[in-house]
Structures are given as C-alpha cells and as structure tokens.
Design an enzyme around this catalytic site. Structure first.
Site: not given
Ligand code: GLC
Ligand code: GLC
Length: 811
Positions: A483
């Site tokens: 993300d």
């Molecule tokens: C933030 C976190 C990431 C997560 C995302 C979800 O970017 O760092 O880990 O997946 O929020 O919205």
């Molecule tokens: C968080 C989010 C997941 C994402 C991950 C890596 O765990 O929930 O959707 O893939 O971060 O960013």
C-alpha cells in the site's frame, strides 16, 4: 526473556507477571458480541461493529497504558488491590493470567485472599460473562468490599471521542436491583441498550463516573473505593458507568463466587418501553436468567471448548516438535479465526474506528480459515465480490455493517482483482463446491448488474490483462500489495492521502509483483476453466500468462533478482542501479511461487539474493537498502524512518511467501529455517525484545536499520496469520487440497524423520503418516490409501464421513 509459558494441554498461554512489555490481549467472542481483553483485565466490548456499536469506552494512546477495562477493586482493610494488578498497581503476592481460546482467566492473590476472574463471551449469545471467585486463604475472617467497574461508551466510538458538546448531555441509565442499564439515545433513535448485572444484590452502586472516581480521581484511585464507598449516583449526561459495591464476609478457608455479565439487547421499536421512560427489560431479564447459575456459566465454557475442538480438528499435526505442533494446532489457527472475525478493525493497534474490511486483506484471510468454516468463507467471497466494479477493478475497502464499498478510498489498487481469484480458488480446492461459481453476485453492490461469480473471476483476470504498461507488465495504479509504494501519487502536503491524492493512476508505472500474481492466479483461473470444460478460453488465458512470464523474465528481471516496479517516469524501482531500495522481497516471493524462472534458474538465483541481502536474525526485511529520505516519486514507503513498516521493516506477511517459494524449489531446510524465524512459539524467549504477545504474529518487526531492531508492532490482525498457516500446512507439511484431490507433497528439513496429520477435507477424515527415514527434503516415493498403493501423490476425494488411512514414504 519470557513473561510466561505455553500450556498446550489446556491450549492456553500462561502469563506470570502483569508487567508485560505491552498489554497482551485475547479476543473473546466470535459472532456478534466481542471483547478485547488484556492480561490485566483492560479492554473493551462492542457489538458487531467496533466503531458504530461500542459498548464500553477505551482510550487509546493513554497514559498510563490500558486504563479502561473490566476491573474489580478489592478493599481489604487498608489495602486496595485488583486481581489483574491494574489499575491500582498494588504489588500482588501471586498473579497469573491464562489466555485460552475465546476465554481468559486472571488470578491474583493479596494478603491471604485469592481472587479469580473468569471471562468468556457465551457462544451464540450477546454477552460477556465474568465470574469472580474470592477465597480466604488466611486464618482470619475477612471483611471485603468488592467493586466491579466499567465505563460505558456512547455507542459511536468516533463521535464518543470527539463530540463532547453533545455527548456530555445525553447519557442516561436506569438502575433496577442488581442490574444497571445503559440507555443513552434510547429515548430517540436507538433501539438497543446495554446491561451490566450481578447475581447478588449489591450494597451500593454508582453510575456517574464523577461520583465513583471523584471529579479529579482516576481509575487508579477511585474516590468511592478509597473513600466512603458508592454513592448511589444516577448519571445524567457526562460519563455513565456501571460500578457496584459488594460487602462480603469470608470465614477462614471460605470462598464465594459472584456472576457478573455485560449484555447487549435490541428491542423492536413498538416494544421499546415498559412504561413511559422505563425500558422494556424482558430480553435482558431472560439473558440474566440464562446465566443465573454457576452450572450455566460452566456449560457456556464447555460449549466454547467444544466449538474450538471442532474448528481446530480440521487440521492437526503430531510432529514430535512441540513448538511446531503448538503453532499449527492451536495458535496459528486461532489467530486466523480472529483475523476472520475482525479483519483489520479492532486490536490494540487498530482503534476500531478506521478502516473497514480490505478487499485484498479479506481475500487473503480466507486462505487461513476456509478449512475451518467453509460456509462462512463462501458468504465472505460473495460479499467481497459484490464490491467489484463491472470492469473488474474493485473497491479497496468495504464496511462490514452495510457490505457496501467505501467511496472515500475508492478503487485503483491494481492487485485487488486477482486476490478474488486466489480466495475463490482456495474455496473450490477446499470444498469442491462448484455451485458457488453460478451464484449471481452484484457488481458495485447494484443488483441490476448481478452476474455469476464466474464472470467476476473472468473480469478480474481481464482487468490485469487489459491494463498493461510500456513493458507489458501490469499497471500498478494507486498501489499493489504494498500500500505504501505509491508510484502515481505525488504528495507533498502533510495529511494528504499517499494513495489517492493527485493523479494516482497512471499509464506508465508498472508492478512486477502483479505480474507474478497474474501468472500464479492466472494459472488457477486456467485450471478452473479447464475443469468447467472451457478449453478455448483456458488456452487463450495461457497465452496471456506466457506473455506475462516473458515480460517478468525480461523487463522484470534485474540480473540477480526480480525488479519491483517501474515508476511513473519509467525508471526501475528495486534494481541494482537504484541508490536505495535495490531489492524488494515481494516480487521474489510471488514470482517464485508462480513458478517463474524455476526451470531457467532465475527463481533459485532470486532466492539466493534474498538470503544474501534481506535476511536478518529476526526475519527477512522488506527491502534493502532502506530509504533514508522522502521520495515524492515513491510515496508513503519512504515516509517511514528506515527499518519500520514497509521501509525495510520485517513485514511478517511476506516472509511466508519466501517459505512457499523455497518449498516450490524443494528447499526444505531453508523453508523451515525461514518459517521458524518469525513463528511466535520459536521466539518466545525474546519477548523482551519482541514485546508483543508471544502467541500470535505481529504485522511488523523493526528491521536492522531501525534503532529498535527486533521490536514487533501491530499484533493480531495481519495477513501473516493466513499466509504462515498456508506455508506450514501446505508448503512445508505438504497437505494440499487441489481441485481433484488431496496432494501429499511435503518439503521438510532433511533431518525431520516424519510426522502425522489428521485433516478433515470435504467431509472425510484423512489420517496421514509421512515417513522420511530416507532423510530427503522433498519427494514422495510411494503412497498407500487404506493399505493399497496409489500412483502419484494425489489422493482422490473419499466419500463424506469416511476415515482414510494414508501413508506417504518420502525418497
Ligand atoms: C498505511 C500502512 C500500511 C497499510 C495502509 C492501509 O499505509 O503503512 O501498512 O497497509 O495504511 O491503509
Ligand atoms: C497492511 C494492509 C495490507 C497491505 C500491507 C502492505 O497490512 O492491511 O492490505 O497489503 O499493509 O502494505
């Protein structure tokens, strides 16, 4: 250093000091009523939705930590103490907390009195049951004042923590004998209330926080407890609470048990009132009557045990390795179920007010629980698919209460569609229930757009196929699995979303990771099509997959590992030419799992690079070298200080991808070495470094670039649970459900002599004995089913109800 130990026979983690580095919690409830409970009896309850139906209040980010919960104060002469030490923090003579499957027991002793608090959420009911046992172990008579205390939340947790101008005027309660009713907003649009009760008539009560704690008092020093007792206050506005005072006299050796409960009740609109202003308590009274006896409490505990016995019996291993068995048989599966129940909503790191259910998260969680509750997996798949758009893309998140896609986040996370194939494929392999593909499912939650689920999968595949960039690799959109790798968003203002500000979806930035997914889950799609006899479409899909494989092995290959992506300017991300972020874990895991480069050697080379460049003693970091400054062209990933989260943290979720990838290449020793490095039971003795609960996975462990290398965060709700279960149960131990049978194909350390597995699959029970006297890492030389040899390693499904004996000899 440890703060407790496992008790496998009882399936409990036993915490022996209240001073754990962080509150160590458990989850009670698995249907509608949930409670998060820490080892000192901190936590909160909610009904179905942690944001919209919060029953008790909890202050995140508070000081001291873990202030609110389900506390009991015991006043014994001059001494006031709590069985769980918090919040008064009187030193205890003895303390133990047992977190079990769906229940917890906290026991403390002080000055000759032992107090035991047993907690559980009754299966199939909407209440938390709390039994308090007090025993006088001293030689004198004890006169004790006992004060249970909880603080109600005014239902919407977000509003509750911000809208004080209104909320300080709305609170209402009713007190009726030993029950305290919380009925804020019940006079107007709410048809629900909460009730706190005891089976003993109290000697006093308070329902106004100010009266119980004192205007400037705190839970650590309630005025009522340290002063003259409860005042009989009735909350009008401000903060409604439920507190009681029970004055008890205990002869030496005597004990007494009190039953407390916290329930949630909904009434039909027409039956809300008993008389004007007085709530209709019929259902609450029936609930209290259901748990009026200790036998009823014990029966609820028994029912819970039976429930977990049945869930966990779907997969049980006996390997002779204690830590492995405890992870596989108890804690990993337990965490998978909790993750199913909560998605990413409520933990001690997720406030219950933030995200709804993630599309990709929910699809992956499914991989870890489909074997335990296939019916609910089916439901979940259909719910998720209904938030897909007609072009195959998908809402990134949806709300569990409404099941509607979340407009604020929208779509454009280009890995999302393929995860739907992954989840559905796992369901088909588990159940053989092909009828799910015929279910008509909305697109965009619009019934007029409903089409069979099969069509949803087709559009998932087509979405990637038709959204390729300059190198023939999939366009990344706002982000893929990571993300925080935001290649089309150029955010420079604090507070902006890294994913959705600016252009966000561009025609150039490509993801090698999605390329790997397209090959892996595209093959699953092909298998489904072939099974349905749609060979023409299957053949065409194979052509697309072959083209993708080629693109990954050319534009996606860096020489010694798979590249991560191309940015919006067409520059390589995750290549030797980069000054930082030269190698990322995700494409190595996904591309090798997909079988890319297995025959031509790239796969093995990529995994060697992972070992050489990303391995640490606490797990494999996400990338190296860490980004040391913010990069507009990469986004959120470079916003984290080096070593945290996606910026070179040990993101536990993709460690099992490497386990699966190593197993794919037959490397049993290495696969297991990677597995055990992050498996909680194997790292229990570094609990002081790790800090989060030693019985569950955390999302992230600080990487070697971080000052707090080895410290975990975001425990419980993480896709790590599902993927590690998949990696150990299927990739390593090798019991793999396929569309047409159960494949037995272990990939284990050469010195593992064998193991036994009981696996419930499609209604039959397989008792599988694996013999590795030969000392190999992979390869099955002979299989028998009920004594008769079968060719190959695939066992055809047995009739439901049958017990099948399988032996597999490796060699
Ligand atoms: C933030 C976190 C990431 C997560 C995302 C979800 O970017 O760092 O880990 O997946 O929020 O919205
Ligand atoms: C968080 C989010 C997941 C994402 C991950 C890596 O765990 O929930 O959707 O893939 O971060 O960013």
């Amino acid at each position: 250093m440890q703060y407790g130990h496992f008790d496998d026979a009882r399936r409990e983690y036993v915490i022996t000091t209240p001073r754990t580095p962080l509150p160590w919690i458990n989850y009670l409830g698995s249907e509608a009523f949930f409670t998060l409970l820490s080892n000192t009896a901190g936590g909160y309850s909610f009904y179905k939705d942690a944001r919209l139906r919060r029953i008790t209040r909890y202050r995140y980010n508070a000081s001291p930590l873990d202030g609110e919960g389900f506390r009991v104060y015991i006043r014994d002469g001059e001494t006031v103490w709590n069985p769980g030490w918090q919040p008064v923090q009187t030193e205890l003579d003895r303390y133990v907390c047992r977190h079990g499957l769906g229940y917890s027991v906290i026991e403390g002793a002080k000055n000759g009195v032992t107090a035991t608090q047993e907690f559980l959420v009754s299966h199939g009911d909407d209440c938390l049951l709390m039994r308090l046992t007090l025993r006088n172990d001293s030689a004198e008579e004890k006169r004790l004042d006992v004060f249970p205390y909880i603080e109600f939340c005014l239902w919407d947790a977000m509003d509750d923590s911000s809208n004080f101008q209104r909320n300080f005027s709305t609170g209402e309660v009713e007190v009726c004998g030993a029950a305290i009713y919380h009925k804020t907003e019940y006079r107007e649009r709410r048809d629900h209330y909460a009730v706190f009760w005891c089976d003993r008539a109290p000697d006093g009560f308070d329902t106004a926080r100010e009266a119980f704690l004192g205007a400037y008092g705190s839970p650590a020093r309630p005025a009522a407890v340290f002063g003259d007792g409860c005042t009989g206050s009735l909350a009008h506005g401000w903060q409604p609470v439920a507190a009681q005072q029970h004055t008890l006299t205990l002869a030496p050796g005597a004990s007494v048990r009190l039953l407390f409960g916290l329930g949630y009740i909904e009434n039909p609109r027409a039956e809300k009132w008993e008389r004007p202003g007085v709530v209709n308590k019929t259902k609450a009274e029936a609930m209290m009557a259901r748990y009026a006896t200790h036998a009823a409490f014990d029966a609820a505990m028994e029912a819970l045990r039976a429930h977990w016995d049945s869930l966990l019996s779907a997969y049980q291993v006996r390997s002779g390795a204690e830590k492995l068995d405890r992870m596989v048989n108890i804690w990993n599966q337990y965490q998978c179920m909790v993750t199913f129940n909560m998605s990413r909503s409520a933990s001690y790191f997720e406030s219950g007010m933030g995200r709804g259910m993630g599309f990709r998260d929910s699809c992956q969680d499914l991989l870890g629980f489909v074997h335990m509750i296939p019916e609910r997996a089916r439901e979940r798949i259909l719910d998720i698919a209904a938030t897909q758009f007609p072009d195959g893309s998908a809402y990134h998140q949806y709300q569990p209460l409404t099941k509607k896609g979340n407009l604020a986040v929208g779509s454009g996370f280009n890995d999302d569609p393929l995860w739907l194939i992954a989840g559905t494929d796992a369901y088909l392999r588990e159940t053989g229930d092909w009828s799910i593909l015929d279910e008509r499912v909305d697109f965009d939650n619009d019934p007029s757009l409903a089409r069979p689920l099969l069509e949803h999968l087709r559009r998932s595949f087509d979405y990637t196929r038709t959204h390729l960039g300059p190198h023939g690799l999939p366009l990344i959109g706002r982000a893929d699995w990571n993300d925080c790798l935001n290649l089309n968003c150029f955010s420079s203002e604090p507070g902006e979303s890294f994913q959705t500000t600016g252009p966000s979806e561009g025609p150039v930035a490509e993801s090698v990771f999605i390329g790997g997914m397209f090959v892996k889950y595209g093959r699953a799609w092909v298998d489904i099509l072939r099974h349905l006899g749609q060979t023409g479409e299957a053949g065409a899909a194979e052509t697309d997959i072959a083209a993708m494989e080629k693109a990954v092995l050319t534009a996606g290959w860096d020489g010694a590992w798979f590249r991560r992506a191309y940015d919006a300017e067409g520059r390589v991300v995750g290549g030797a030419e980069c000054d930082e972020g030269q190698i990322f874990i995700e494409p190595q895991g996904m591309c090798v799992m997909a079988g890319i480069g297995a025959e031509t050697g790239e796969a093995a080379t990529a995994l060697q690079s992972v070992e050489a460049r990303l391995d640490t003693r606490y797990g494999i970091v996400l990338l190296q070298p860490a980004y040391t400054r913010y990069r507009l062209e990469l986004g959120e990933i470079s916003s984290y200080p080096p070593g945290y989260k996606e910026n070179a943290g040990i993101f536990c979720h993709n460690n099992p991808w490497i386990v699966c990838a190593e197993a794919e290449l037959g490397h049993g020793d290495r696969a297991f070495a990677v597995y055990r490095r992050t498996a909680p039971a194997y790292i229990e003795d570094i609990s002081d470094v790790h800090r989060t609960e030693p019985y569950v996975y955390s999302q992230m462990i600080a990487g070697r670039d971080a000052p707090s290398f080895g410290e975990a965060k975001n425990s419980w709700l993480t896709g790590t649970a599902a993927w590690t279960f998949l990696s150990i149960s299927q990739a390593i131990l090798g019991v793999k459900p396929e569309l047409d049978g159960l494949r037995i194909d272990p990939c284990i350390p050469a010195d593992c002599k064998g193991f036994e597995i009981t696996r419930r699959w499609r209604g039959a029970t397989y008792h599988i004995t694996v013999d590795n006297a030969a000392g190999v890492e992979r390869g099955v030389a002979a299989i028998t089913v009920d004594g008769a040899p079968v060719p190959g390693s695939l066992i055809p499904p047995a009739a439901p109800g049958k017990c099948v004996e399988v032996t597999a000899v490796m060699g």
